[in-house]
Design a protein around this motif. Structure first.
Motif, short mmCIF file in Angstrom:
data_model
loop_
_atom_site.label_atom_id
_atom_site.label_comp_id
_atom_site.label_asym_id
_atom_site.label_seq_id
_atom_site.Cartn_x
_atom_site.Cartn_y
_atom_site.Cartn_z
N GLU A 183 0.85 -1.19 0.00
CA GLU A 183 0.00 0.00 0.00
C GLU A 183 0.89 1.24 0.00
O GLU A 183 1.78 1.37 0.84
CB GLU A 183 -0.90 0.04 1.23
N ILE A 184 0.65 2.13 -0.95
CA ILE A 184 1.29 3.45 -0.98
C ILE A 184 0.16 4.47 -1.06
O ILE A 184 -0.50 4.59 -2.09
CB ILE A 184 2.24 3.60 -2.19
N VAL A 185 -0.06 5.21 0.03
CA VAL A 185 -1.25 6.06 0.12
C VAL A 185 -0.88 7.42 0.72
O VAL A 185 -0.17 7.49 1.73
CB VAL A 185 -2.35 5.40 0.98
N SER A 186 -1.38 8.48 0.12
CA SER A 186 -1.14 9.84 0.64
C SER A 186 -1.71 9.99 2.05
O SER A 186 -2.71 9.37 2.40
CB SER A 186 -1.78 10.88 -0.27
N VAL A 187 -1.08 10.86 2.82
CA VAL A 187 -1.46 11.12 4.21
C VAL A 187 -1.81 12.60 4.36
O VAL A 187 -1.15 13.46 3.76
CB VAL A 187 -0.30 10.75 5.16
N PRO A 188 -2.83 12.95 5.14
CA PRO A 188 -3.15 14.37 5.36
C PRO A 188 -1.97 15.11 5.98
O PRO A 188 -1.26 14.57 6.84
CB PRO A 188 -4.33 14.32 6.34
N ASP A 189 -1.75 16.33 5.55
CA ASP A 189 -0.62 17.12 6.07
C ASP A 189 -0.69 17.31 7.57
O ASP A 189 0.34 17.42 8.24
CB ASP A 189 -0.60 18.50 5.38
N GLU A 190 -1.90 17.35 8.12
CA GLU A 190 -2.08 17.63 9.54
C GLU A 190 -1.70 16.46 10.44
O GLU A 190 -1.59 16.62 11.66
CB GLU A 190 -3.54 17.99 9.82
#
Length: 464
Positions: A183-190
């Motif tokens: 799994e390669i998934v973007s993460v929220p900046d916060e």
């Protein structure tokens, strides 16, 4: 009547706006979302709603010399997080160095989630596989082995990526590597800040954004497992029961998750879903008006790393404000003194979290101990303390590694002979000084001996 209708319409509009705000704060659509069921001939849809692409659909991301895959109908695993078990029925095997490369559309932190289970194969014994996994900048696993077939292995990381993220699988000499799912998934900046409070107490730790992180523990205090289906970032939260070192001193508290409030500018459901804040452990009734004990949780960690620790709090036990004031300790060091959730949230049942970085020097027994206990000499309220959730993440060390002291180039980056570079330099200087002193002493000894020989010869000649 028209006025009443307009009045009603304005209320509906406000309600819809409120619902939109609530939904937007609790949902997240990742810009990058690569989910691969390695070795699978078909797409795999999990019960939590996520859809993993088949191996064939993902072949463009992979560079490898041989096409080796394996699959089984079932595995002898009974896991409470059963939603991900289908991912472990297939695997791709690498006999040589192989690479997964992913285009990154939005720079920032990304989840890297790796799933391992050593399946049977007629030519390769995956229980004996030894291999390393790295990105371009960080060692994720060094000389890793999944071991026997008694359990699955799940590894989770937070890594910064821009433009491209590559995963390199490097088998040990004479061995193989394998992977069941990626799994390669973007993460929220916060999700992860750039700074956090230091433990031991010192100026804030800054520069977290430059570190890679490995998630070691994500625990729902006082509650059961929270599956990826419930968490908006597909995280798993484990029950705290195996980690609670003083269960007889604690009491479980639970409220309806829908009653939990997220404050403006504070915690959101992306930080932790409301079921985390809807359960807690508080101090059980003691036989004294001044109970003198702490609620305690101990988690295993590795030596040689600093740790990012996030603690989750929500006052679901008080009947009125300012009744709950307590202390927080990490490895028996003060993290927060006289924590008053009321003064921070101005309401009961409101989510709050606190971030810390624990210095590696405080880890002496391979574990992190988190404790909460009552503040002495309280003037109001019953002595009590609570904790709702906790997360522990490992920071990469000076070698750029989350697993050992070898860098991404395969070279050893740690101390030599069990000594740090500073100690080695001091030892080297000491050795040179000792050697110089020894040679000087030897030279003096030889000179004295020469003088003595000459004197003996002189007196022998005089006697003749």
């Amino acid at each position: 009547m028209g006025g009443d209708f307009r009045h009603f319409s304005s209320h509906v509009s406000l309600l819809l706006l409120f619902l939109l705000i609530v939904k937007s704060s609790s949902s997240f659509t990742p810009a990058d979302n690569y989910l691969i069921d390695c070795g699978s001939s078909d797409e795999t849809k999990l019960s939590d709603g996520r859809n993993f692409k088949s191996d064939q659909q993902s072949v463009a991301f992979l560079q490898t010399d041989e096409d080796i895959k394996t699959s089984v109908d079932s595995i002898p695993i009974t896991d409470s997080n059963a939603s991900t078990l289908p991912l472990y029925l297939t695997a791709r095997i690498f006999a040589g160095k192989s690479t997964y490369s992913f285009y990154i559309s939005r720079p920032g932190r990304h989840w890297i989630r790796l799933h391992f289970y050593p399946l049977n194969h007629p030519l390769y014994n995956l229980t004996n596989s030894v291999f390393s996994v790295t990105t371009d900048t960080t060692v994720l696993l060094h000389d890793f082995s999944a071991g026997d077939t008694s359990s699955i292995v799940f590894k989770e990381y937070l890594i910064y990526a821009a433009e491209k993220l590559s995963l390199y699988f490097k088998p040990h000499k004479g061995s193989t590597a394998f992977i069941n799912a990626v799994e390669i998934v973007s993460v929220p900046d916060e999700l992860v800040p750039d700074s956090a409070s230091s433990v031991p107490q010192a100026p804030d730790f800054k520069g977290l954004s430059s570190f890679s992180l490995e998630i070691l523990h994500r625990i729902n205090i006082g509650g059961d497992l929270i599956s990826p289906k419930i968490d908006p970032l597909s995280r798993t939260w484990l029950s705290d029961k195996p980690y609670n070192t003083f269960p007889e001193g604690s009491r479980n508290v639970t409220v309806d998750p829908s009653t939990i409030t997220y404050p403006d500018g504070g915690a959101t459901a992306l930080i932790a879903p409301n079921p985390v804040y809807a359960t807690a452990e508080e101090m059980a009734d003691a036989q004294t008006s001044q109970p003198n004990f702490n609620l305690s949780w101990r988690m295993s960690v590795d030596f040689g790393h600093d740790y990012f620790i996030r603690l989750h709090f929500c006052d679901i036990v008080s009947k009125s404000l300012n009744d709950l004031i307590f202390n927080v300790f990490i490895n028996k060091l003060s993290a927060i003194s006289a924590l008053d959730l009321s003064s921070l949230t101005s309401a009961l049942g409101t989510a709050y979290y606190a971030d810390f970085v624990l210095n590696a020097s405080t880890i002496t027994n391979g574990s992190i101990l988190v404790q909460v206990g009552p503040t002495p000499n309280l003037q109001s309220g019953k002595p009590n303390a609570i904790l709702n959730g906790l997360e522990i993440m490992k920071l990469n060390n000076a070698a750029g590694s989350l697993d050992g002291l070898f860098g991404v180039d395969g070279k050893y980056k740690g101390p030599i002979g069990g000594m740090s570079s500073k100690k080695l330099a001091i030892a080297g200087i000491g050795f040179v000084m000792a050697l110089t002193a020894f040679l000087g002493s030897l030279e003096l000894h030889l000179e004295q001996r020469r003088v003595n020989v000459e004197a003996d010869e002189y007196f022998r000649v005089k006697e003749e």
